[in-house]
Design a protein around this motif. Structure first.
Motif, PDB file in Angstrom:
ATOM      1  N   LEU A 105      37.493  32.925  35.593  1.00 15.66           N
ATOM      2  CA  LEU A 105      36.996  33.867  36.582  1.00 15.66           C
ATOM      3  C   LEU A 105      37.105  33.298  37.997  1.00 15.66           C
ATOM      4  CD1 LEU A 105      35.883  35.114  33.976  1.00 15.66           C
ATOM      5  CD2 LEU A 105      33.770  35.644  35.198  1.00 15.66           C
ATOM      6  N   THR A 106      37.675  34.106  38.897  1.00 18.87           N
ATOM      7  CA  THR A 106      37.765  33.722  40.310  1.00 18.87           C
ATOM      8  C   THR A 106      37.013  34.689  41.215  1.00 18.87           C
ATOM      9  OG1 THR A 106      39.845  34.961  40.560  1.00 18.87           O
ATOM     10  CG2 THR A 106      40.012  32.625  39.971  1.00 18.87           C
ATOM     11  N   ILE A 107      36.861  35.936  40.786  1.00 21.58           N
ATOM     12  CA  ILE A 107      36.143  36.955  41.554  1.00 21.58           C
ATOM     13  C   ILE A 107      35.323  37.797  40.583  1.00 21.58           C
ATOM     14  CG2 ILE A 107      36.346  39.016  43.003  1.00 21.58           C
ATOM     15  CD1 ILE A 107      38.922  37.900  44.135  1.00 21.58           C
ATOM     16  N   ALA A 108      34.088  38.107  40.975  1.00 20.68           N
ATOM     17  CA  ALA A 108      33.248  39.025  40.199  1.00 20.68           C
ATOM     18  C   ALA A 108      32.262  39.670  41.166  1.00 20.68           C
ATOM     19  CB  ALA A 108      32.510  38.292  39.083  1.00 20.68           C
ATOM     20  N   ASN A 109      32.280  41.002  41.272  1.00 16.08           N
ATOM     21  CA  ASN A 109      31.337  41.652  42.174  1.00 16.08           C
ATOM     22  C   ASN A 109      29.986  41.832  41.477  1.00 16.08           C
ATOM     23  OD1 ASN A 109      31.876  43.743  40.422  1.00 16.08           O
ATOM     24  ND2 ASN A 109      32.297  45.257  42.004  1.00 16.08           N
ATOM     25  N   ARG A 110      28.992  42.312  42.231  1.00 14.00           N
ATOM     26  CA  ARG A 110      27.636  42.402  41.688  1.00 14.00           C
ATOM     27  C   ARG A 110      27.558  43.334  40.482  1.00 14.00           C
ATOM     28  NH1 ARG A 110      22.461  41.399  42.390  1.00 14.00           N
ATOM     29  NH2 ARG A 110      20.918  42.978  41.825  1.00 14.00           N
ATOM     30  N   ALA A 111      28.281  44.474  40.545  1.00 18.58           N
ATOM     31  CA  ALA A 111      28.247  45.407  39.420  1.00 18.58           C
ATOM     32  C   ALA A 111      28.744  44.743  38.140  1.00 18.58           C
ATOM     33  CB  ALA A 111      29.099  46.638  39.745  1.00 18.58           C
ATOM     34  N   ALA A 112      29.779  43.934  38.243  1.00 13.84           N
ATOM     35  CA  ALA A 112      30.295  43.228  37.063  1.00 13.84           C
ATOM     36  C   ALA A 112      29.294  42.184  36.569  1.00 13.84           C
ATOM     37  CB  ALA A 112      31.632  42.564  37.399  1.00 13.84           C
ATOM     38  N   CYS A 113      28.661  41.473  37.500  1.00 10.32           N
ATOM     39  CA  CYS A 113      27.673  40.458  37.102  1.00 10.32           C
ATOM     40  C   CYS A 113      26.525  41.091  36.339  1.00 10.32           C
ATOM     41  CB  CYS A 113      27.151  39.725  38.330  1.00 10.32           C
ATOM     42  SG  CYS A 113      28.361  38.619  39.102  1.00 10.32           S
ATOM     43  N   LEU A 114      26.080  42.281  36.765  1.00 11.50           N
ATOM     44  CA  LEU A 114      24.987  42.953  36.070  1.00 11.50           C
ATOM     45  C   LEU A 114      25.427  43.484  34.712  1.00 11.50           C
ATOM     46  CD1 LEU A 114      23.249  44.907  38.975  1.00 11.50           C
ATOM     47  CD2 LEU A 114      22.448  42.838  37.827  1.00 11.50           C
TER      48      LEU A 114
END
Length: 504
Positions: free
Chosen positions: A163-172
């Motif tokens: 993983l290099t990028i993950a936005n907040r929606a994905a983290c949740l």
């Protein structure tokens, strides 16, 4: 190891000038240049398309073009190629205009030696790289800001599936570890879920785009996610990156609305007390007088309880509608923390007489006061403590309430429980209006799902934050901050200083 020669495109129609330029560059032993010469502007534009160049040297007087327009046309065709204008026209105005149009430098033939020419070319290359790099950074910042606000989750990996990028929606949605997901293998990030395509097959596939379902079905409510994985390959066909788009489709899958609005939530909530009241009234109509007398105390208590439930629903709706940050800001004042906490604990205990509540409080000595009205502090604490008791699934119910300063003029409150926990995809949604964590809207879950939304409005109106951390099956921690006297005094002093008139 020798440095690669600097490859320069020379657009010059005069063979003598071209020869002298080549000899001038050879005088500098510390630099090696590979000159490729063309004689016309059109040839220079075409040559730049055929071969990669580090820099271009452009004469302004050519057979097919002359003056500043020569540079303008070349730069329009190749804006990312650093270009130095080299001409016999010693015209300062043209030089300024050329640089303004994008030229890296403007040199006059016969007025520069080898060292100056080499330095100019090197600076031109470096400035162009810096300009391009800054533009990329600006564009990346804009992209990251847009991605972070998207409601759909986005996860990007490198060619090794890390993983290099993950936005907040994905983290949740995927419950990625906070501030620790970077570099995590995609396989590990998805191991807690069931995939419609086995992870081994997914990683081994060479399809450009793959659709799959990611689900968590062993919890209530379950979670269903539609996912789309896009693979990016380099020129040799090797995987360079992947982009995983995820969207929560649990609502559609279960044919319901978890985010219930007024028109779906309230009828369910009112139906139960109304049904009970209607049933008991009908019962009294047909019950013999003697039996009615004996049962009257029980019937009255039940009706009063159900009526209070309806009043509570209406009151919450009125609070939700009328609450505003302007009202809160106008009502701020100092409040003693301990008495409010004691009152809230007593109220919650009385509210659940059939539950064994072990409520522990811990208030630091220097956390005695807060800048918030007693009513608002009581409301926020009541919501988070009541939730811990209301949704408890263990006996005894363990709740711990703490208050302590954070060292920066704020008080930190935390309410820890041993309840069922909250699904990670709900961490933001439970603070929206009319949202409750249930598999389908039944009306059986107490409350309207507006208490936490109101609590967050109050906390944020005071300048603080309200959030949650939770693990399914292990409990939750609700935490919020409110300003103490120190923080409020500083803010008032700053405002007073800003509004004070300047001395003559």
């Amino acid at each position: 190891m020798e440095a690669r020669p600097v490859k320069a495109l020379l657009v010059e129609d005069d063979p003598d000038d071209a020869f002298l330029l080549g000899q001038t560059l050879k005088e500098v032993a510390s630099a090696t240049f590979e000159l490729v010469r063309v004689q016309r502007l059109s040839e220079g534009i075409s040559k730049a398309a055929e071969e990669p160049f580090d820099v271009a040297l452009l004469d302004l007087t050519l057979p097919d073009s002359s003056g500043l327009e020569t540079f303008v046309d070349f730069h329009a065709a190749w804006p990312e190629l650093p270009t130095v204008v080299l001409t016999g026209l010693d015209d300062e105005q043209i030089a300024i205009r050329a640089v303004h149009e994008g030229a890296q430098d403007y040199l006059v033939k016969g007025a520069v030696d080898g060292a100056l020419l080499v330095r100019s070319l090197r600076y031109a290359i470096e400035r162009q790289r810096n300009t391009h790099y800054r533009a990329l950074l600006t564009e990346r910042e804009r992209f990251d800001a847009a991605v972070s606000q998207m409601s759909d989750g986005i996860v990007v990996t490198d060619g090794e599936w890390r993983l290099t990028i993950a936005n907040r929606a994905a983290c949740l949605l995927l419950n990625l570890p906070e501030d620790a997901w970077r570099g995590v293998p995609l396989e590990d990030a998805l191991k807690a879920f069931t995939l419609s395509t086995p992870i081994d097959s997914l990683l081994a596939s060479h399809e450009s785009v793959a659709a799959l379902e990611i689900s968590r079905q062993d919890t209530r409510p379950p979670l269903f996610i539609d996912a789309r994985l896009s693979r990016l390959f380099d020129g040799s066909g090797k995987l360079s990156s992947t982009v995983l788009m995820v969207r929560d489709v649990t609502d559609e899958r279960l044919s319901r609305h978890v985010r219930s609005n007024f028109f779906t939530m309230v009828p369910h909530k009112l139906r139960t007390p109304l049904a009970v009241l209607s049933g008991y009234l009908e019962l009294t109509r047909h019950m013999p007088a003697g039996r009615l007398t004996g049962e009257w105390d029980h019937i009255r208590d039940v009706c009063e309880f159900e009526l209070s439930r309806m009043v509570d629903i209406v009151q919450k709706l009125m609070d939700f509608e009328s609450l505003s940050t302007w009202q809160l800001a106008e009502e701020m004042r100092r409040t003693e923390v301990a008495p409010v906490i004691t009152d809230v604990v007593a109220t919650v205990r009385a509210r659940y007489p059939d539950k064994v509540l072990e409520i522990e409080t811990e208030i630091a000595e220097d956390a005695s006061r807060v800048d918030c009205t007693p009513e608002h502090l009581r409301f926020v604490l009541d919501q988070v403590v009541d939730n811990a008791a209301k949704f408890a699934d263990k006996d005894p119910v363990s709740i711990r309430l703490t208050a302590e300063p954070d060292g920066r003029g704020w008080l930190k409150f935390a309410v820890l429980d041993n309840g069922p926990g909250i699904p990670h995809e709900y961490f933001d949604r439970i603070f929206e209006g009319f949202v409750q964590v249930e598999e389908r809207v039944t009306g059986q879950v107490p409350g309207l799902g507006v208490g936490l939304a109101l609590a967050r409005q109050i906390v944020e109106a005071c300048g603080g934050t309200l959030g949650v951390q939770s693990t399914l099956g292990q409990g939750s921690i609700f935490h919020f901050t409110l300003p103490s006297g120190f923080a409020r005094r500083n803010a008032m002093d700053d405002n007073a200083a800003a509004e004070a008139p300047l001395a003559d």
